[in-house]
Design an enzyme around this catalytic site. Sequence first.
Site, PDB file in Angstrom:
ATOM      1  N   PHE A 199      99.687  31.543 -27.566  1.00 11.27           N
ATOM      2  CA  PHE A 199      99.953  32.215 -26.292  1.00 11.27           C
ATOM      3  C   PHE A 199      99.805  33.727 -26.347  1.00 11.27           C
ATOM      4  O   PHE A 199     100.351  34.450 -25.523  1.00 11.27           O
ATOM      5  CB  PHE A 199     101.357  31.841 -25.775  1.00 11.27           C
ATOM      6  CG  PHE A 199     101.579  30.364 -25.651  1.00 11.27           C
ATOM      7  CD1 PHE A 199     100.937  29.641 -24.650  1.00 11.27           C
ATOM      8  CD2 PHE A 199     102.396  29.681 -26.533  1.00 11.27           C
ATOM      9  CE1 PHE A 199     101.108  28.274 -24.543  1.00 11.27           C
ATOM     10  CE2 PHE A 199     102.566  28.304 -26.432  1.00 11.27           C
ATOM     11  CZ  PHE A 199     101.921  27.600 -25.431  1.00 11.27           C
ATOM     12  N   GLY A 247      96.241  24.147 -29.406  1.00 12.65           N
ATOM     13  CA  GLY A 247      96.921  23.195 -28.533  1.00 12.65           C
ATOM     14  C   GLY A 247      96.147  22.986 -27.242  1.00 12.65           C
ATOM     15  O   GLY A 247      96.516  22.170 -26.400  1.00 12.65           O
ATOM     16  N   ARG A 289      84.122  23.985 -13.458  1.00 13.75           N
ATOM     17  CA  ARG A 289      84.010  22.657 -14.056  1.00 13.75           C
ATOM     18  C   ARG A 289      85.154  22.405 -15.019  1.00 13.75           C
ATOM     19  O   ARG A 289      85.488  23.255 -15.837  1.00 13.75           O
ATOM     20  CB  ARG A 289      82.685  22.522 -14.801  1.00 13.75           C
ATOM     21  CG  ARG A 289      82.462  21.097 -15.312  1.00 13.75           C
ATOM     22  CD  ARG A 289      81.187  20.931 -16.097  1.00 13.75           C
ATOM     23  NE  ARG A 289      79.993  21.339 -15.360  1.00 13.75           N
ATOM     24  CZ  ARG A 289      79.401  20.613 -14.406  1.00 13.75           C
ATOM     25  NH1 ARG A 289      79.912  19.461 -14.046  1.00 13.75           N
ATOM     26  NH2 ARG A 289      78.330  21.063 -13.796  1.00 13.75           N
ATOM     27  N   GLU A 317      95.514  30.097 -18.808  1.00 12.68           N
ATOM     28  CA  GLU A 317      96.537  31.015 -18.308  1.00 12.68           C
ATOM     29  C   GLU A 317      96.794  30.894 -16.808  1.00 12.68           C
ATOM     30  O   GLU A 317      97.849  31.307 -16.317  1.00 12.68           O
ATOM     31  CB  GLU A 317      96.157  32.457 -18.698  1.00 12.68           C
ATOM     32  CG  GLU A 317      96.376  32.661 -20.185  1.00 12.68           C
ATOM     33  CD  GLU A 317      95.548  33.772 -20.797  1.00 12.68           C
ATOM     34  OE1 GLU A 317      96.098  34.847 -21.011  1.00 12.68           O
ATOM     35  OE2 GLU A 317      94.354  33.555 -21.086  1.00 12.68           O
TER      36      GLU A 317
HETATM   37 MO1  MOS Z   1      96.203  35.067 -24.688  1.00 17.98          MO
HETATM   38  S1  MOS Z   1      97.830  36.093 -23.900  1.00 17.98           S
HETATM   39  O1  MOS Z   1      94.985  35.739 -23.709  1.00 17.98           O
HETATM   40  O2  MOS Z   1      96.109  35.700 -26.289  1.00 17.98           O
END
Ligand code: MOS
Length: 730
Positions: free
Chosen positions: A241, A474, A611, A688
Amino acid sequence: MDTIEPNGVIGRATPRIDGAAKVTGRAVYGADNGPHDTLYAALRTSDIARGHILSIDRSKALAIPGVHLILTYENARTLPGKHLMQGGYMSSGFAPLGSNEVHYSGQTVAIAFADTFEAAEQAANALDIRYAAETPTASIGDPGMDAWSEPKAQGKTELTVGDADAAFAAAPVKVDAVYETSPQHHNPMELFQTTCAWRDEKLTIWESTQSPRGLQYGVAEQLSVKPEDIEVLSPFVGGAFGSRGQPPHYTALIAYGARTLGKPVKLVVTRRQGFTQRTFRAETRHHVRLAASRDGRLQALSHESWELTSRDDMYAVAGSSNTARLYACPNIATKVHNVRADRQTPGFMRAPPEFPYLFAYESAMDELSYALGMDPIQLRRVNDTPTDPVDKLPFSSRSLMPCYDLAAQTFGWSRRDPRPKSMRDGDWLVGYGCATAYYPANIGAAQARITLFPDNRAPNRLRAKVEIGTQDIGNGAYTIMAQTASDRLGVPVERIEVAIGNSFLPAAPITAGSNSAASTCNAVAHACDQLKASLTGPVTEPVSMTVDNIPDGLQADALQKVAVGKPGMIGGVAKQNLRFAFGAHLVEVRVHAATGELRVARAVGAFAAGRIINPITAKSQLMGGQIWGIEAALTEGTDIDHKRARYMNADFAEYHVAVNADIGEVVTLTVPESDTAINPLGIKGVGELGNTGMNAAVANAVFHATGVRVRKIPIRLDDVMSGLPELQQA
Ligand code: MOS
């Protein structure tokens, strides 16, 4: 640009090819990789946030059996390698062991190396460290902060269109409010770690990372060794993340210790230390002024913001350079300020710019809808635009209103009584809220190697191998690589081997900015098509081809940058157009009238992201984002001790990551969207998107339920108490 028309495997719901390995424990993560006869390292971190170290007494630590080495500023600052803890790959220019200075609480001040984990930890804690402490500045608004208006930002820090002040003054309907977001700290399930081993002057690093090449080239620079002598292995990553994007300062130090002691060394950072060993999402403050004519058309947007950073680095996400382009508006003024305090340098966390900036903008839009007496979805419809209001460039595609339409129908938005605090179910006040999701569609340069093998047992069948230097954090990378190759080669998914997560594989970008599916699937598809075109007859022996893929709009040097672990991407505000994915969040919040208990009972999200390679893994990405958004709105945030500039809830007992019981029904839908203007497969990315705007949707529903506008996340019980009827009677 040529487009690629899939043959049916791209786009098919395909279970993860690594799923069985993951649930049976055969997939090996981070610290469980590598040699088992390692030495162990443990960190000692600072107790003060600002000042310097006067003395370190190591006598007790060195007397512990099995302790071999204690690194502190006293010996580390004279080590070979001029950038031992610095370099262009790091998130910060500050080297924690480079001097006796302390720049933030939780900074590494010593590393102990020992035969066992227990001895290393005991030694680290046995160091007697004396400090000269100074009064620190903790956060935005605290005494001693420095504000700067020209941060080194991810986006533009200032946009001006027309005259926002004059338009705001003249407009009949307006909102003028300040919004705040709390800091958040990375707590992926897998703890931060590294294992370093030398053999014949060559270094192997087993470390979970979003960028094996970034780590390879970064550590090479820090240790002054050749990059080709460093191999980084990251086969599975237990959550990233943004936390594992840039090299941590400790990897080069652990590698140094391993070389000095002549044995492999393993470091696992504790959960508490993880709050300051990596970057975090910094707190932000926003002053938004929004004005509209009575028909709801925006007349002025002014978005001034303050972002926290460290004393050492000017890090800013500058999200208004994207969010200010979301709706039609003739007068725009944005400005971003950095506020420096005695904290570690912040960094990437899932949707770094859009998460805080959309909270402010989409909350203000909701406030404006009430000021206008207009349905909040209708307000978005009135201001929907095919071109961006700043540079007047077209969006490559924009399915925002189809997302709202699908989400509204699924959710039952028409049952919403527009009056705040008008809907009730027994003891629960019920509120409906909405907000927009919005995230750039990025793509980077990549290489892929494809090998076709004949299968002697089945003469008419082939096997294939895909090698590409991406990694599975992940996100489903293994599976979508196999699908893409299967689609292009006609070889079944189960006969395709996928090799990723190694810095020596063909170059592919860092897994960040939601670029991976677009970058890697287009590269693999391109390589497969080239290989197939080169075949002149049946495959009777292995044939292999490595192919470069440089997306339109990028220069040839983009691949050279990626090859040395640096970003080389295009997306968002591009030269000819704007490339963004969109979505709509609708949520039902329930607030208990007597206790103030806050629940998101239902969330419906509809997303359009070009897509979709695999509906299963894409849904999992988007749903994870929705859940993080709910959590960010109601539970997750770091509390700061403003006197000592340190984190008060640096553990899982007090840092509230949502569990199943915190999350109600979550519905995740996708809206079909074709956009081959952005890349041959038309992929926008979903990593995201789901996380953006959800925080505002929840806050907007809380207002609808209670009549209380909360302009800071996370929203706590006491924030809504003034709106609770039973409580007011009592
Ligand atoms: Mo992710 S916050 O774009 O590394």
